[in-house]
Motif scaffolding. Structure first.
Motif, PDB file in Angstrom:
ATOM      1  N   ALA B  38       0.840  -1.201   0.000  1.00 41.25           N
ATOM      2  CA  ALA B  38       0.000   0.000   0.000  1.00 41.25           C
ATOM      3  C   ALA B  38       0.878   1.255   0.000  1.00 41.25           C
ATOM      4  O   ALA B  38       0.596   2.224  -0.712  1.00 41.25           O
ATOM      5  CB  ALA B  38      -0.931  -0.002   1.211  1.00 41.25           C
ATOM      6  N   VAL B  39       1.954   1.232   0.768  1.00 40.33           N
ATOM      7  CA  VAL B  39       2.842   2.400   0.824  1.00 40.33           C
ATOM      8  C   VAL B  39       3.622   2.555  -0.489  1.00 40.33           C
ATOM      9  O   VAL B  39       3.767   3.664  -1.002  1.00 40.33           O
ATOM     10  CB  VAL B  39       3.803   2.306   2.031  1.00 40.33           C
ATOM     11  N   ARG B  40       4.072   1.463  -1.066  1.00 40.46           N
ATOM     12  CA  ARG B  40       4.811   1.546  -2.335  1.00 40.46           C
ATOM     13  C   ARG B  40       3.906   2.023  -3.479  1.00 40.46           C
ATOM     14  O   ARG B  40       4.351   2.715  -4.381  1.00 40.46           O
ATOM     15  CB  ARG B  40       5.397   0.181  -2.703  1.00 40.46           C
ATOM     16  N   ASN B  41       2.627   1.647  -3.424  1.00 40.12           N
ATOM     17  CA  ASN B  41       1.761   1.874  -4.589  1.00 40.12           C
ATOM     18  C   ASN B  41       0.704   2.950  -4.389  1.00 40.12           C
ATOM     19  O   ASN B  41       0.165   3.470  -5.358  1.00 40.12           O
ATOM     20  CB  ASN B  41       1.049   0.575  -4.968  1.00 40.12           C
ATOM     21  N   ALA B  42       0.353   3.273  -3.134  1.00 39.97           N
ATOM     22  CA  ALA B  42      -0.750   4.214  -2.914  1.00 39.97           C
ATOM     23  C   ALA B  42      -0.451   5.083  -1.697  1.00 39.97           C
ATOM     24  O   ALA B  42       0.273   6.064  -1.795  1.00 39.97           O
ATOM     25  CB  ALA B  42      -2.060   3.449  -2.750  1.00 39.97           C
ATOM     26  N   CYS B  43      -0.988   4.702  -0.534  1.00 40.81           N
ATOM     27  CA  CYS B  43      -0.751   5.526   0.658  1.00 40.81           C
ATOM     28  C   CYS B  43      -1.039   4.733   1.928  1.00 40.81           C
ATOM     29  O   CYS B  43      -2.035   4.010   2.013  1.00 40.81           O
ATOM     30  CB  CYS B  43      -1.653   6.759   0.615  1.00 40.81           C
ATOM     31  N   GLY B  44      -0.169   4.905   2.905  1.00 43.76           N
ATOM     32  CA  GLY B  44      -0.373   4.285   4.212  1.00 43.76           C
ATOM     33  C   GLY B  44      -0.116   5.308   5.301  1.00 43.76           C
ATOM     34  O   GLY B  44       0.606   6.289   5.093  1.00 43.76           O
ATOM     35  N   VAL B  45      -0.734   5.074   6.463  1.00 47.08           N
ATOM     36  CA  VAL B  45      -0.481   5.959   7.612  1.00 47.08           C
ATOM     37  C   VAL B  45       0.066   5.133   8.777  1.00 47.08           C
ATOM     38  O   VAL B  45      -0.420   4.036   9.054  1.00 47.08           O
ATOM     39  CB  VAL B  45      -1.742   6.750   8.028  1.00 47.08           C
ATOM     40  N   LEU B 211      -8.438   7.253   7.827  1.00 42.63           N
ATOM     41  CA  LEU B 211      -8.987   5.899   7.676  1.00 42.63           C
ATOM     42  C   LEU B 211     -10.405   5.952   7.117  1.00 42.63           C
ATOM     43  O   LEU B 211     -10.792   5.125   6.286  1.00 42.63           O
ATOM     44  CB  LEU B 211      -8.966   5.133   9.002  1.00 42.63           C
ATOM     45  N   ALA B 212     -11.183   6.933   7.565  1.00 47.64           N
ATOM     46  CA  ALA B 212     -12.572   7.046   7.104  1.00 47.64           C
ATOM     47  C   ALA B 212     -12.651   7.321   5.602  1.00 47.64           C
ATOM     48  O   ALA B 212     -13.637   6.977   4.946  1.00 47.64           O
ATOM     49  CB  ALA B 212     -13.288   8.143   7.877  1.00 47.64           C
ATOM     50  N   SER B 213     -11.598   7.915   5.042  1.00 47.59           N
ATOM     51  CA  SER B 213     -11.600   8.208   3.595  1.00 47.59           C
ATOM     52  C   SER B 213     -11.564   6.926   2.769  1.00 47.59           C
ATOM     53  O   SER B 213     -11.895   6.936   1.586  1.00 47.59           O
ATOM     54  CB  SER B 213     -10.395   9.075   3.223  1.00 47.59           C
ATOM     55  N   GLY B 214     -11.112   5.835   3.389  1.00 46.20           N
ATOM     56  CA  GLY B 214     -10.999   4.574   2.659  1.00 46.20           C
ATOM     57  C   GLY B 214      -9.840   4.546   1.675  1.00 46.20           C
ATOM     58  O   GLY B 214      -9.656   3.583   0.940  1.00 46.20           O
ATOM     59  N   LYS B 215      -9.030   5.596   1.663  1.00 46.73           N
ATOM     60  CA  LYS B 215      -7.926   5.684   0.692  1.00 46.73           C
ATOM     61  C   LYS B 215      -6.569   5.439   1.332  1.00 46.73           C
ATOM     62  O   LYS B 215      -5.545   5.488   0.641  1.00 46.73           O
ATOM     63  CB  LYS B 215      -7.913   7.084   0.061  1.00 46.73           C
ATOM     64  N   VAL B 216      -6.576   5.234   2.648  1.00 48.56           N
ATOM     65  CA  VAL B 216      -5.302   5.142   3.361  1.00 48.56           C
ATOM     66  C   VAL B 216      -5.262   3.857   4.184  1.00 48.56           C
ATOM     67  O   VAL B 216      -6.161   3.582   4.967  1.00 48.56           O
ATOM     68  CB  VAL B 216      -5.106   6.358   4.297  1.00 48.56           C
ATOM     69  N   GLU B 217      -4.208   3.086   3.993  1.00 45.42           N
ATOM     70  CA  GLU B 217      -4.042   1.821   4.713  1.00 45.42           C
ATOM     71  C   GLU B 217      -3.386   2.082   6.073  1.00 45.42           C
ATOM     72  O   GLU B 217      -2.343   2.734   6.129  1.00 45.42           O
ATOM     73  CB  GLU B 217      -3.117   0.919   3.867  1.00 45.42           C
ATOM     74  N   PRO B 218      -3.972   1.605   7.174  1.00 42.60           N
ATOM     75  CA  PRO B 218      -3.248   1.692   8.442  1.00 42.60           C
ATOM     76  C   PRO B 218      -2.059   0.738   8.406  1.00 42.60           C
ATOM     77  O   PRO B 218      -2.219  -0.421   8.028  1.00 42.60           O
ATOM     78  CB  PRO B 218      -4.283   1.262   9.493  1.00 42.60           C
ATOM     79  N   CYS B 219      -0.883   1.242   8.741  1.00 42.22           N
ATOM     80  CA  CYS B 219       0.350   0.467   8.596  1.00 42.22           C
ATOM     81  C   CYS B 219       1.082   0.353   9.925  1.00 42.22           C
ATOM     82  O   CYS B 219       1.204   1.329  10.662  1.00 42.22           O
ATOM     83  CB  CYS B 219       1.274   1.132   7.585  1.00 42.22           C
ATOM     84  N   GLY B 220       1.581  -0.829  10.213  1.00 44.73           N
ATOM     85  CA  GLY B 220       2.274  -1.078  11.482  1.00 44.73           C
ATOM     86  C   GLY B 220       3.781  -0.992  11.335  1.00 44.73           C
ATOM     87  O   GLY B 220       4.320  -0.770  10.244  1.00 44.73           O
ATOM     88  N   LEU B 221       4.459  -1.201  12.455  1.00 45.18           N
ATOM     89  CA  LEU B 221       5.915  -1.104  12.462  1.00 45.18           C
ATOM     90  C   LEU B 221       6.571  -2.232  11.667  1.00 45.18           C
ATOM     91  O   LEU B 221       7.723  -2.110  11.264  1.00 45.18           O
ATOM     92  CB  LEU B 221       6.439  -1.109  13.897  1.00 45.18           C
ATOM     93  N   GLY B 222       5.826  -3.330  11.436  1.00 45.69           N
ATOM     94  CA  GLY B 222       6.360  -4.431  10.636  1.00 45.69           C
ATOM     95  C   GLY B 222       6.768  -3.951   9.263  1.00 45.69           C
ATOM     96  O   GLY B 222       7.911  -4.127   8.824  1.00 45.69           O
ATOM     97  N   CYS B 223       5.844  -3.289   8.555  1.00 45.76           N
ATOM     98  CA  CYS B 223       6.185  -2.840   7.198  1.00 45.76           C
ATOM     99  C   CYS B 223       7.029  -1.574   7.232  1.00 45.76           C
ATOM    100  O   CYS B 223       7.742  -1.284   6.272  1.00 45.76           O
ATOM    101  CB  CYS B 223       4.945  -2.681   6.324  1.00 45.76           C
ATOM    102  N   ARG B 224       6.967  -0.812   8.319  1.00 46.68           N
ATOM    103  CA  ARG B 224       7.883   0.334   8.423  1.00 46.68           C
ATOM    104  C   ARG B 224       9.321  -0.164   8.307  1.00 46.68           C
ATOM    105  O   ARG B 224      10.154   0.445   7.646  1.00 46.68           O
ATOM    106  CB  ARG B 224       7.646   1.052   9.755  1.00 46.68           C
TER     107      ARG B 224
END
Lengths: 123, 362
Positions: B38-45, B211-224
């Motif tokens: 999601a971070v590589r291709n779109a957006c994550g928070v 998150l409510a926008s549906g356009k942003v993936e919640p991302c954890g420290l694993g993928c960070r």
């Protein structure tokens, strides 16, 4: 085939004197995406309670613990190229096949109901 | 264990939680691979509220920051961010950090969660003789990292914050929903992205809106960790530590030896002149086996020549790769080495640490 479970989340499906060893569905879910399975070689001896390999998610490596002792008679080569098979169907994608050296060891393992309680306690 | 202001949100999302730097942090929600992509291709928070913040101001603020920090903030424009380290006199790294220049003689330091106590003690213990005021803000500020190629569009449209004007490694301060925020074009993923600092309540509000926008993936420290690793960014505790220097870690460009005296300068100058005995390198394995932190690196005679600092079967490049700190004799590209993984050794070759190309916006 009768299925026995270890508290360390491996199963062994027993067919006569042969056991198919893999990790449980609960374990694959807890691990997440499996990216590598480190397997022993045919002819290796595995010992109940000792590690015989490892299974790795993106994040970490977890030891695989033999639920029973015996000689490795086959390893699941399909997992070398496609470790995700464990996520798709852990109970049918066994990791090693062993010739049991001491079937009495199976009495130390858990049945499905007892194993379900172990998982519940961990959750 | 400490909790960030978003802790309950993580629990409610069903995140897998784990201790990190003294905080109970989310490792993953949907899965590391999905979040990474999601971070590589779109957006994550990411909730990175565990990071520490220290504000430094006063007549000697620039002089003081230049004394404790390896990069050179002299005469920089307000709104500039700097990456660098605080060093021990030995050249070992106290911490790596970002410095924001908020005003003439006003700076904002962003430090690693695991090092907050050590860093604050370090900063306070070196302030003698400098006319500066030091405020430790870690407990009152939240921080979000919004990362990925869609980040600029989403921040503009979903949050209504203008950020297209920010260049890489710059920031601005503004009032948002009646509160002060800092927004910078920075991150730790190798993608374009932003980091926002504000109070706890607003941190939660922004998180929820994203998150409510549906356009942003919640991302954890694993993928960070998988994201920063693939683009060769160091993590304190892996590639940097009290006894690893920036020269060894290949970060000399962030140590400005042409500025006035700073802590660790002499040690680094000496090491640069003499050459370091160890070097951080990239390794690539042919096998799928995964080199992990702490695994031994061997030469072809099976002698230990170093150890892995971080390794993965990397998601965006689909290879087993690692960063490793090795004897400098083995640091040349294409040098064949081996990595011990449990009971076997696997052949590997020295490669560049940038396993995946960064896509920063300049």
């Amino acid at each position: 085939m009768k299925i026995y479970y270890a508290p360390s989340h491996e199963y062994i499906k027993v067919d006569g004197n042969v056991g198919y060893v893999g990790i449980t569905d609960y374990a694959q879910k807890a691990l997440g995406n499996v990216v590598y399975v480190d397997m022993p070689e045919v002819g290796d001896e595995v010992e109940a309670g000792e590690d015989f390999g490892a299974i790795e998610s993106v994040k970490a490596a977890s030891d695989l613990i033999a639920p029973a002792s015996g000689e490795v008679i086959e390893v699941n080569e399909a997992l070398a190229d496609n470790p995700r098979l464990v996520n798709e169907d852990a109970m049918n994608n066994w990791i090693i096949k062993i010739e049991l050296s001491d079937p009495a060891e199976l009495d130390n393992l858990l049945d499905e109901a007892a194993y379900a309680k172990v998982c519940e306690a961990e959750h | 264990m400490k909790k960030t202001c978003l802790h309950q949100c993580h629990v409610d999302l069903g995140a897998q939680m784990s201790p990190f730097g003294g905080f109970d942090m989310p490792i993953q929600y949907r899965g590391i691979v999905e979040e990474h992509n999601a971070v590589r291709n779109a957006c994550g928070v990411f909730d990175v509220s565990h990071m520490g913040e220290v504000d430094v101001k006063g007549p000697d603020a620039e002089k003081f920051v230049n004394y404790i920090f390896t990069n050179d903030v002299t005469g920089a424009p307000v709104g500039q961010c700097f990456y660098g380290m605080m060093l021990h006199p030995t050249g070992g790294v106290v911490d790596d950090l970002l410095v924001y220049k908020r005003g003439e003689n006003h700076f904002f330091l962003v430090i690693n969660a695991a090092n907050i106590d050590k860093d604050v003690d370090w900063i306070l213990s070196h302030r003698n003789g400098f006319n500066v005021e030091i405020d430790h803000l870690s407990d009152s500020l939240g921080e979000l990292a919004i990362q990925g190629p869609e980040a600029e569009k989403i921040i503009t449209e979903v949050l209504g914050i203008e950020c297209a004007d920010l260049g890489f490694y710059t920031f601005k301060e503004l009032t948002y929903k009646g509160k002060p925020i800092i927004i910078s074009r920075t991150g730790y993923t190798g993608e374009d992205g932003f980091e926002i600092y504000c109070d706890h309540a607003l941190t939660v509000e922004i998180w929820n809106a994203l998150l409510a926008s549906g356009k942003v993936e919640p991302c954890g420290l694993g993928c960070r960790d998988t994201l920063r690793f693939e683009v060769g960014l160091p993590l304190y505790g892996d590639e940097l530590s009290d006894d690893i220097t920036p020269v060894e870690a290949g970060l000399s460009m962030f140590v400005k030896l042409d500025k006035d005296d700073f802590i660790g300068k002499d040690a680094i100058a000496k090491q640069k002149a003499e050459g370091s005995k160890r070097k951080l390198v990239g390794l690539e394995l042919q096998d799928r086996a995964i080199p992990r932190h702490g695994y031994e690196v061997l030469n072809e005679n099976d002698e230990v020549i170093g150890e892995v600092t971080t390794g993965y079967h990397a998601i965006s490049v689909d290879k087993s790769i690692a960063m490793a700190l090795v004897d400098a004799d083995y640091a040349k590209l294409d040098t064949p080495v081996k990595v011990r993984i449990r009971r076997k050794t696997f052949p590997a070759v020295v490669v560049k640490k940038k396993f995946y190309k960064k896509s920063y916006k300049q």
